[in-house]
Scaffold this active site. Sequence first.
Site: not given
Length: 316
Positions: A44, A49, A78, A111
């Site tokens: 994931d 990130y 996402k 997201h």
Amino acid sequence: MATTVTLNTGAQMPIVGLGTWRSPPGKVTEAVKAAISAGYRLIDGAYLYENEAEVGEGARAMIKDGVVKREDLFIVSKLWCTFHEKSMVRQACEKTLSDLKLDYLDLFLVHWPMGFKAGGEFLPLDSAGETINDDTYFLDTWEGMEELVDAGLVKAIGVSNFNKDQIEAVLNKPGLKYKPAVNQVECHPYLTQEKLIHYCHSQGIAVMAYSPLGSPDRPWAKPEDASLLEDPNIKAIAEKHKKTPAQVLIRFHSQRKVIAIPKSMTPHRIRENFQVFDFELTEEEIKTIVGFNRNWRACPMQWSVKHKDYPFNAEF
């Protein structure tokens, strides 16, 4: 015990995966390789990130070494809130794919249901420290997501941090082409999400749990915040099964048919977090753990409480 969940697309999604939030770029490649070596097939990630290039590097190295084929892996990313304009969805997905150096994603999620002002900043804030929002609506964003499926860039689409009313709005959207396959939400014994899980499952939507261990390394943690991994009740159940508290927390999700994505960068912990298929919590233990619920969120997205689409003011 089933190690996968069947999505409404017919795809099999692994029930335990590796989370990569707050995994620094220098370490995440090795974490992904360690996870795949340990048997993980679900990874994931997200544009937010800032480590997708390294995540892709880890996955591609294992494919190159013949450990797995691309089709054995289930890669999730996402769409970030600054790309909610329908016309921007595809470029955001293509950026993720080019960072990962992959041809397609197995699952691409919205997201958050909230759109923020487009531009270079992830979290554009005003002078009051609140997010600068745009005027997009997630139903238009969803049309952009549907186009990705038709273009073959993603196999399935879903949502994250959506409440029941927001999911309902998507399901009831005139001209809906694809239902969300997944809703990824924060979930652990202090936020058991019973009602939301029940609702999603009743609509054929799988649920993924982020922060399944209570997100102990979140940057805004306060010393007085509760720690799930240190909770004596969880520890007692773990000792009974000769397992770690983390393994009990992950198993708790699996037995409720919820996909858990614990994050770790430590190879032995990564392996440990996957060793959850050789024991079973009793119904009584599940009930006990559900009883720990206190509707406590590790990730309340406090900068956006005034957003028109802020999801957490609803009961669930």
